[in-house]
Structures are given as structure tokens and as C-alpha cells.
Design a protein around this motif. Structure first.
Motif, short mmCIF file in Angstrom:
data_model
loop_
_atom_site.label_atom_id
_atom_site.label_comp_id
_atom_site.label_asym_id
_atom_site.label_seq_id
_atom_site.Cartn_x
_atom_site.Cartn_y
_atom_site.Cartn_z
N ALA A 435 0.83 -1.13 -0.08
CA ALA A 435 0.29 0.05 0.07
C ALA A 435 0.83 1.43 0.07
O ALA A 435 0.63 1.95 -0.84
N PRO A 436 2.04 1.25 0.75
CA PRO A 436 2.67 2.49 0.99
C PRO A 436 3.28 3.12 -0.63
O PRO A 436 3.43 3.94 -0.81
N TRP A 437 3.80 1.96 -1.19
CA TRP A 437 4.11 2.17 -2.58
C TRP A 437 3.21 2.40 -3.75
O TRP A 437 3.53 3.57 -4.35
N ILE A 438 1.92 2.09 -3.56
CA ILE A 438 0.83 2.52 -4.27
C ILE A 438 0.60 4.08 -3.73
O ILE A 438 0.55 4.84 -4.72
N ALA A 439 0.74 4.46 -2.67
CA ALA A 439 0.52 6.02 -2.31
C ALA A 439 1.51 6.65 -2.80
O ALA A 439 1.38 7.89 -3.24
N ALA A 440 2.92 6.24 -2.58
CA ALA A 440 3.93 7.04 -3.10
C ALA A 440 3.73 7.16 -4.58
O ALA A 440 4.12 8.41 -5.19
N GLU A 441 3.41 6.23 -5.31
CA GLU A 441 3.27 6.47 -6.98
C GLU A 441 2.15 7.51 -7.14
O GLU A 441 2.48 8.04 -8.27
N LEU A 442 1.05 7.17 -6.41
CA LEU A 442 0.08 8.15 -6.75
C LEU A 442 0.54 9.60 -6.46
O LEU A 442 0.12 10.51 -7.23
N GLY A 443 1.20 9.74 -5.44
CA GLY A 443 1.89 11.16 -5.21
C GLY A 443 2.78 11.63 -6.17
O GLY A 443 2.48 12.99 -6.56
N TRP A 444 3.54 10.85 -6.75
CA TRP A 444 4.23 11.44 -8.00
C TRP A 444 3.42 11.79 -9.19
O TRP A 444 3.62 12.53 -10.07
N PHE A 445 2.34 10.60 -9.24
CA PHE A 445 1.51 11.07 -10.47
C PHE A 445 0.63 12.38 -10.43
O PHE A 445 0.50 12.98 -11.39
N VAL A 446 0.38 12.72 -9.17
CA VAL A 446 -0.37 13.86 -8.96
C VAL A 446 0.64 14.94 -9.13
O VAL A 446 0.15 16.14 -9.81
N ALA A 447 2.08 14.91 -8.84
CA ALA A 447 2.87 16.14 -8.89
C ALA A 447 3.14 16.15 -10.31
O ALA A 447 3.44 17.70 -10.76
N GLU A 448 3.37 15.13 -10.91
CA GLU A 448 3.86 15.40 -12.45
C GLU A 448 2.88 15.46 -13.57
O GLU A 448 2.96 16.24 -14.58
N PHE A 449 1.89 14.58 -13.12
CA PHE A 449 0.83 14.77 -14.56
C PHE A 449 0.01 16.10 -14.15
O PHE A 449 -0.51 16.78 -15.11
N GLY A 450 -0.07 16.44 -12.78
CA GLY A 450 -0.88 17.87 -12.59
C GLY A 450 -0.07 19.19 -12.99
O GLY A 450 -0.82 20.26 -13.35
N ARG A 451 1.18 18.87 -13.43
CA ARG A 451 2.00 20.00 -13.96
C ARG A 451 1.79 20.10 -15.44
O ARG A 451 2.14 21.31 -15.97
N GLN A 452 1.26 19.24 -16.12
CA GLN A 452 1.06 19.33 -17.21
C GLN A 452 0.04 20.50 -18.04
O GLN A 452 -0.75 20.56 -17.07
N PRO A 453 0.63 21.32 -19.17
CA PRO A 453 1.38 20.92 -20.14
C PRO A 453 2.88 21.33 -20.02
O PRO A 453 3.64 21.50 -21.15
N TRP A 454 3.33 21.58 -18.88
CA TRP A 454 4.69 22.20 -18.56
C TRP A 454 5.58 21.04 -18.00
O TRP A 454 5.24 20.15 -17.28
#
Length: 537
Positions: A435-454
Motif C-alpha cells: 500500500a505505501p508504494w501505491i500511495a507514493a506512486e500516486l503522489g508522484w502522479f499527482v505532482a507530475e501529471f498535474g503540472r502538464q502541459p509544462w
């Protein structure tokens, strides 16, 4: 997803980055847990704690070695797939990465060797110092990497040079103490601590379920739940700080995470659940918690949080301003870098919006020739796809509160119930390990996908950052990376499972003798070794 150069480059980088981050959080947290265990050994001189240090240190070493191998590929990707990005912002982005390699990584790697091979060559105090330096080095390495990433999220301490046509650093201090980078560092490191705590807790629970290594398992659970509870609480508090930082630097990301399509009267409510609709620009069946988003995002009851529609309008205005900066830049290029007072004034007045003009490159070669329709399309491109961000964030937060509950329960049982743990709770601890690995990957997804289109927020669009490669080149390297990482994944899992099944195999006789002597001393108070007579007897 369209099969084009930009999306394939993003897919390849996402795959390598997210795979590499499977190893990072366990390295960060397990290094500190191992240091804590060895510190207890030095203070108590009980061999069981040295045995625990060596056992969990072995698992740390396996994870560290594989993590290094997977991380090297990341460095190559910047030059291979993102050459224009490397050229445009390399002066800023490269500095913290170089410091990380020269200082933190070499420090960490050096002391890892001393940790494993220095047990019989160093004193107890020297060795525990080495162990803490390994932990400090691991976290110090993460600091510099997250400073680099934080600058991409909130580019401060740099400005565009119209003569060199590159971003150049103006303040190293501002880059290092970037608000976004510091919030990201403490949040990410705390998440790594939780990951390691859940890992240690789950493996120890598996031992208890199988009636193996009970002494090591119970002590490991005591360390893991104490360390994990403090870390899980920090993750929530520091995650709130990251949200507050996003209010200043990444308003569109925050609005997308919240599914806030229009600016609400302050204080804004928080949408607990709902179904965002990109076409209708609304969130269906939304359940709101009054005032909560305003308090999280602004720390006040009077400040508004802008909605997506208003941010798109702001982006459109910045694109038009950026076109003026682009026009001045082209005139400077035509004059071969000669900066007249008029051009200098024109460029400096609008240079902060130059990156927004680059968004038009998707629709027209020369942004100065863009139509109103193309400007509107480019401004709408600043909105990331909302529903994945919306749900990824909520799942991550839900898991975070779940870790608090899990650690609090085991902390209670360890301290007030005599280290007794019901079997259903032990089974849950085993099952929840991923579970913590899932949470960590979700955190990075939010950080990086949320920055698009930049790629660099507000400065360099992702579409401009890629190298001029063919689709075939990207597909071949993507398949190669998948195969490469799959092999490492099999090796990692095989070694970890092998040594977990093997259990603590070092210092077994010394630990068993000390335990027997200690139990005998508690029963008889004579301090003698059971079954061994002294000469006088």
C-alpha cells in the motif's frame, strides 16, 4: 493517448521514473530504522539488536543496490529524450543533480561499504556513526534531487537570457530554499519513512504468524509502529503544507485536484467525492465539506482560491503578453543579440510570460501569427485532465490516514497490551505491505501529471522539451527499458524473498546464548550461564 513523439517520450520517462521510485522510499526509511536499531544495540549491548541491524541492513543493501542501477538510466534520459529541455534549463537543473552525485551519493555509497564490512574493524561507536551517515547520505541525496524537481514545479532564482536563448541561474540560494522544493522534500521523505515502517511491520508480522524469530519480530514491530506513527502523522501535516505551497505557485494543479471549475466565495469548500466531467466543466454528485479547502489552501477565511475557468482566462491574457515577449526575442535574434533600449524594455516587460507564448507552437510555427481561436486552444491546454488527478489524490490521502490508524493500533498493542497482536491484525499488516508504494506512486502522479502541459511550470512546455527522435527509436528503447527493468524487478523480488524466508542468520549463536543467559538470570538472579558450572562448583 496518441502515438506521437511527445507522448511516447512522456510514457518512457514515466515508466523509468516510477519504477525507480519503487526503491527510493524503502531506502530512505530503512536506512533510518537500521540506524535506530544499531543505536539501541550500542546503548544496551544486547546482541539481539545487532542481529536485527544486520538482518534489516541486508534487506536495505539489496534494495539500495538495485535502486542505484535503476536510477542511472534516469540520467541518460535527460540527454537522450529531452535534449532541448537539457539545453534550455540545464544551467539550473543540472546544478543540484551534480551536487547530489558528487556529495550525497558518493558519501552514501562509501559508508554503505563500511556498514557491511566494518563490523569487525570498527568500534561500536564508529560503526553506528557510519550507519547514521548512510541514513543522512540517503536523505541528503533525496534533498538535492527534490530541489531540482521542485524548481521544475516552481522556477525561482533564474531568468531567461535573450542573448544566449537559455534560462540562467540568478540566485542559488532561491533555488535551494524554494518553498515548493522544501515542502516536497519533507513530504517525500516522510512518505519513505512510512513505507519502510509498513515493510518492517509486515515482514515481522509474517514471522509471528509462522512462529519464527519472535524476539526479533516483536522488537522490530515496536520500532516500526513508533517510527511509522510519527512519520504517518508528519506525512499528513507536511502534505497539507505542499497544498498550501501549490496555492502560490501551481494554482491550476490545485484547482484540478479539487475539481474546482469556478472560483467559489471564500472560504472554499473541499470536494470529498464526486465525478469530474471535462466536457461539461462540472463535478457531478459532489459531496462538499464547507470551508475546508479554503483553510487548507489559504490558511484564511477570506482569501479566494481561483477556479479552472478563471485560470484559463488568466492563461489567455498571459499568452497574449508572451507573444509580445516572443516578438522582441525574434527581433533580438535578427539583430544577432544586439539589445536596443526599446527591445530591452519590451522584452523585460513581458518576459515572465514568454513560456505561455511557446504553448502556441503546438498550433502555429510563429506565435505572432496565432489566431484568437488558436490562442483559446492554447489557453485550454493549461488544464490537465482532471478526473485522474481528482481520484489519485483522494486515494493517496485515504491510504495516508489508513497508515495512521494501522500504526496507532500496533503502537497501542506494543505499549499497553504486552506486545501481543491478534492474528487478524498480523495478517492485515502482511497484506498491506504494497500500500505505501501505491500511495507514493500516486503522489508522484499527482505532482507530475498535474503540472502538464509544462516541463518547467510556466516556462517551458513539455511539447518543446523533447529530442528529435523517431517513433521507432523511442519504441525500441522503451521495449529495452521494460526488459531491463523487468529483469531487475525479478532479481529484487527474488533476493528480498530469499533473505526474508532465510531470516536473521547472522550472530545466531551469540544472540541465543545471551538470551538464554538473560532468561536464566531473571529466574535465578545468579548471573550464571545455564548448564555451565564454574570451577568452584
Amino acid at each position: 493517448m496518441e502515438l506521437d513523439l511527445v507522448e511516447l517520450s512522456r510514457l518512457q520517462f514515466a515508466m523509468t521514473a516510477m519504477y525507480h521510485f519503487l526503491f527510493v522510499p524503502l531506502t530512505l526509511g530503512l536506512s533510518v530504522i537500521v540506524a535506530i536499531m544499531e543505536s539501541v544495540y550500542v546503548m544496551t549491548n544486547r546482541p539481539i539488536w545487532r542481529q536485527m541491524t544486520k538482518f534489516w541492513g541486508t534487506l536495505f543493501g539489496i534494495n539500495f543496490a538495485i535502486g542505484v542501477a535503476t536510477g542511472i538510466t534516469m540520467e541518460f534520459q535527460f540527454g537522450m529524450n529531452w535534449s532541448y529541455y537539457s539545453h534550455y534549463v540545464g544551467d539550473i537543473f543540472g546544478a543540484p543533480l551534480a551536487i547530489e552525485g558528487l556529495m550525497a551519493f558518493f558519501m552514501e555509497a562509501t559508508f554503505v561499504g563500511l556498514f557491511f564490512f566494518g563490523w569487525d574493524k570498527l568500534s561500536k561507536v564508529q560503526h553506528v556513526t557510519v550507519t547514521w551517515l548512510v541514513a543522512i547520505g540517503s536523505n541528503f541525496s533525496a534533498l538535492w534531487i527534490l530541489i531540482a524537481n521542485g524548481w521544475m514545479q516552481h522556477p525561482v532564482g533564474a531568468e531567461f537570457n535573450p542573448v544566449s536563448m537559455r534560462m540562467e541561474m540568478t540566485s542559488f540560494f532561491d533555488v535551494v530554499f524554494n518553498e515548493t522544493a522544501q515542502a516536497k522534500f519533507v513530504h517525500t521523505v516522510s512518505a519513505g519513512y512510512v513505507t519502510a515502517a509498513v515493510f518492517v511491520l509486515g515482514v515481522s508480522a509474517w514471522y509471528l504468524l509462522n512462529d519464527r524469530h519472535a524476539a526479533l519480530a516483536r522488537r522490530s514491530i515496536a520500532v516500526a509502529c513508533s517510527f511509522g506513527l510519527a512519520s504517518a502523522l508528519c506525512v499528513v501535516v507536511l502534505g497539507d503544507e505542499s497544498g498550501y505551497a501549490a496555492t502560490h505557485s501551481q494554482k491550476m494543479k490545485l484547482a484540478a485536484i479539487e475539481g474546482m471549475w469556478h472560483t467559489e466565495p471564500a472560504p472554499a469548500s473541499f470536494t470529498a467525492v464526486g465525478f469530474p466531467d471535462m466536457e461539461a466543466r462540472e463535478t457531478h454528485y459532489a459531496l462538499h465539506i464547507p470551508w475546508m479547502m479554503g483553510l487548507i489552501g489559504t490558511r484564511s477565511l477570506t482569501q479566494e482560491i481561483p477556479g479552472i475557468a478563471e485560470l484559463v482566462e488568466n492563461a489567455e491574457a498571459r499568452i497574449k503578453s508572451g507573444i509580445i515577449a516572443y516578438d522582441a526575442l525574434e527581433k533580438i535574434r535578427a539583430a544577432k543579440g544586439e539589445m536596443t533600449p526599446e527591445l530591452t524594455e519590451q522584452f523585460e516587460a513581458h518576459s515572465a510570460d514568454l513560456g505561455f507564448a511557446f504553448l502556441l507552437k503546438r498550433y502555429v510555427d510563429d506565435p505572432r501569427e496565432a489566431t484568437e481561436k488558436q490562442i483559446a486552444l492554447a489557453s485550454n491546454d493549461t488544464v490537465p485532465t482532471v478526473w485522474p488527478l481528482f481520484w489519485a489524490f483522494r486515494l493517496m490521502v485515504g491510504l495516508g490516514f489508513g497508515f495512521i490508524g494501522l500504526m496507532a493500533y500496533f503502537f497501542y498493542r506494543a505499549n499497553w497490551k504486552g506486545m501481543t497482536f491478534p492474528r487478524p491484525a498480523l495478517r492485515l499488516a502482511v497484506w498491506i505491505i504494497p500500500a505505501p508504494w501505491i500511495a507514493a506512486e500516486l503522489g508522484w502522479f499527482v505532482a507530475e501529471f498535474g503540472r502538464q502541459p509544462w516541463t518547467v511550470d510556466g516556462v517551458l512546455p513539455t511539447a518543446m522539451s523533447v529530442s528529435h527522435l523517431s517513433i521507432a527509436d523511442l519504441l525500441i528503447t522503451l521495449v529495452g527499458f521494460v526488459a531491463f527493468y523487468s529483469v531487475f524487478f525479478v532479481i529484487e523480488m527474488g533476493l528480498m524473498l530469499k533473505y526474508i524466508r532465510k531470516g536473521p542468520y547472522l550472530d545466531v549463536s551469540e544472540t541465543e546464548d545471551w538470551t538464554a543467559r538473560h532468561e536464566h538470570r531473571l529466574r535465578t538472579h545468579d548471573g550464571k550461564v545455564p548448564g555451565v558450572q564454574t570451577p568452584a562448583e
